[in-house]
Design a protein around this motif. Sequence first.
Motif, PDB file in Angstrom:
ATOM      1  N   GLN A   1      87.374 -17.530   7.561  1.00  0.00           N
ATOM      2  CA  GLN A   1      88.741 -17.041   7.254  1.00  0.00           C
ATOM      3  C   GLN A   1      89.980 -18.031   7.617  1.00  0.00           C
ATOM      4  O   GLN A   1      89.858 -18.697   8.400  1.00  0.00           O
ATOM      5  N   ALA A   2      90.854 -17.971   6.830  1.00  0.00           N
ATOM      6  CA  ALA A   2      92.049 -18.593   7.029  1.00  0.00           C
ATOM      7  C   ALA A   2      93.334 -17.702   7.065  1.00  0.00           C
ATOM      8  O   ALA A   2      93.335 -16.629   6.384  1.00  0.00           O
TER       9      ALA A   2
ATOM     10  N   ASP B   1      89.612 -14.880   2.897  1.00  0.00           N
ATOM     11  CA  ASP B   1      88.534 -14.365   3.639  1.00  0.00           C
ATOM     12  C   ASP B   1      87.138 -14.457   2.993  1.00  0.00           C
ATOM     13  O   ASP B   1      87.044 -13.945   1.824  1.00  0.00           O
ATOM     14  N   ILE B   2      86.365 -15.554   3.205  1.00  0.00           N
ATOM     15  CA  ILE B   2      85.141 -15.995   2.294  1.00  0.00           C
ATOM     16  C   ILE B   2      83.868 -15.427   3.147  1.00  0.00           C
ATOM     17  O   ILE B   2      83.641 -15.876   4.130  1.00  0.00           O
ATOM     18  N   ALA B   3      83.192 -14.499   2.491  1.00  0.00           N
ATOM     19  CA  ALA B   3      82.005 -13.936   2.836  1.00  0.00           C
ATOM     20  C   ALA B   3      81.171 -14.774   3.085  1.00  0.00           C
ATOM     21  O   ALA B   3      80.582 -15.725   2.261  1.00  0.00           O
ATOM     22  N   PRO B   4      79.997 -14.436   3.881  1.00  0.00           N
ATOM     23  CA  PRO B   4      78.886 -15.397   3.980  1.00  0.00           C
ATOM     24  C   PRO B   4      77.885 -15.239   2.889  1.00  0.00           C
ATOM     25  O   PRO B   4      77.972 -14.142   2.198  1.00  0.00           O
TER      26      PRO B   4
ATOM     27  N   TYR C   1      73.346 -20.175   2.655  1.00  0.00           N
ATOM     28  CA  TYR C   1      74.586 -20.750   2.894  1.00  0.00           C
ATOM     29  C   TYR C   1      75.613 -20.012   2.380  1.00  0.00           C
ATOM     30  O   TYR C   1      75.815 -19.325   1.458  1.00  0.00           O
ATOM     31  N   THR C   2      76.982 -20.305   3.102  1.00  0.00           N
ATOM     32  CA  THR C   2      78.154 -20.041   2.502  1.00  0.00           C
ATOM     33  C   THR C   2      78.557 -21.393   1.650  1.00  0.00           C
ATOM     34  O   THR C   2      78.527 -22.419   2.292  1.00  0.00           O
ATOM     35  N   VAL C   3      78.745 -21.138   0.431  1.00  0.00           N
ATOM     36  CA  VAL C   3      79.102 -22.391  -0.250  1.00  0.00           C
ATOM     37  C   VAL C   3      80.762 -22.227  -0.933  1.00  0.00           C
ATOM     38  O   VAL C   3      80.908 -21.514  -1.547  1.00  0.00           O
ATOM     39  N   ILE C   4      81.309 -23.254  -0.700  1.00  0.00           N
ATOM     40  CA  ILE C   4      82.576 -23.402  -1.200  1.00  0.00           C
ATOM     41  C   ILE C   4      82.582 -24.585  -2.145  1.00  0.00           C
ATOM     42  O   ILE C   4      82.368 -25.827  -1.746  1.00  0.00           O
TER      43      ILE C   4
ATOM     44  N   ALA D   1      80.332 -19.208  -9.385  1.00  0.00           N
ATOM     45  CA  ALA D   1      80.968 -18.591  -8.331  1.00  0.00           C
ATOM     46  C   ALA D   1      80.859 -17.176  -8.359  1.00  0.00           C
ATOM     47  O   ALA D   1      81.215 -16.395  -9.328  1.00  0.00           O
ATOM     48  N   ASP D   2      80.914 -16.564  -7.180  1.00  0.00           N
ATOM     49  CA  ASP D   2      80.897 -15.309  -6.844  1.00  0.00           C
ATOM     50  C   ASP D   2      82.502 -14.558  -7.040  1.00  0.00           C
ATOM     51  O   ASP D   2      83.015 -13.880  -7.409  1.00  0.00           O
ATOM     52  N   LYS D   3      83.247 -15.621  -6.262  1.00  0.00           N
ATOM     53  CA  LYS D   3      84.666 -15.420  -6.166  1.00  0.00           C
ATOM     54  C   LYS D   3      85.184 -16.671  -6.425  1.00  0.00           C
ATOM     55  O   LYS D   3      84.870 -17.837  -6.188  1.00  0.00           O
TER      56      LYS D   3
END
Length: 259
Positions: free
Chosen positions: A6-7, A26-29, A199-202, A215-217
Amino acid sequence: MSKRIQAKDVDVYYGKFKAVEEVNIDIAPRTVTAFIGPSGCGKTTFLRAINRMHEVLPGAYVEGELLLDGENVYGSGVDPVSIRSQIGMVFQRPNPFPTMSIRDNVLAGYKLNGTKLNRADSDAIVEKSLRGANLWNEVKDRLDKPGSGLSGGQQQRLCIARSVAVSPDVILMDEPCSALDPISTLAVEDLINEMKEQYTVIIVTHNMQQAARVADKTAFFNIQGIGKPGKLIEYDDTNVIFNSPSNQQTEDYVSGRFG
């Protein structure tokens, strides 16, 4: 493994210059999030701020809160090295350590942290990490050969194996396919889709088709002019961003009117 990012009102600076302004996200796991936008809009700068890689540059700093499962990664007394072990990073160009073998590349994080491993534990970590990067079957018979001897796509998957070997919670990827051929790109994209199970991937990407595929989001960043800070314009489900965005700037970018 896998944690929420979260930022809250995050500004990122290079000295007196504000490069990124007021990011709230807000980036979900266990999701894949893509950062898209034109060059110079702050995507990579914000990505590097998430695991405090940004501050290795003299005079660079962050204001606001960046939370990893509710804990501020910029809080007083927080060790940046510890943060980077929890939030791994894969860079734009494959960067295996050229003097190290494939095996030693995978174990590099443990060596840099001064962690002692016996042979059995080392072997298990190497195999698990290379399997996780879909590379084991291609390299299992040449683990003592230099990592630099692999193809570009294999080198990038080796760097992913090196990142996951230390069991991070989040994986950051800065245009991981920009230097790869289409077949290698597909292999890395398939791997990204598998990685979100753990993992949470960005991922930062200039390839909008890639964002749509993996990407999901998706978060769209933009910049209002030369010398202005980059801003997060819109963040939503990927199909919304590409098919029915709520902001005209997003619509103009994804439809190819600029960028």
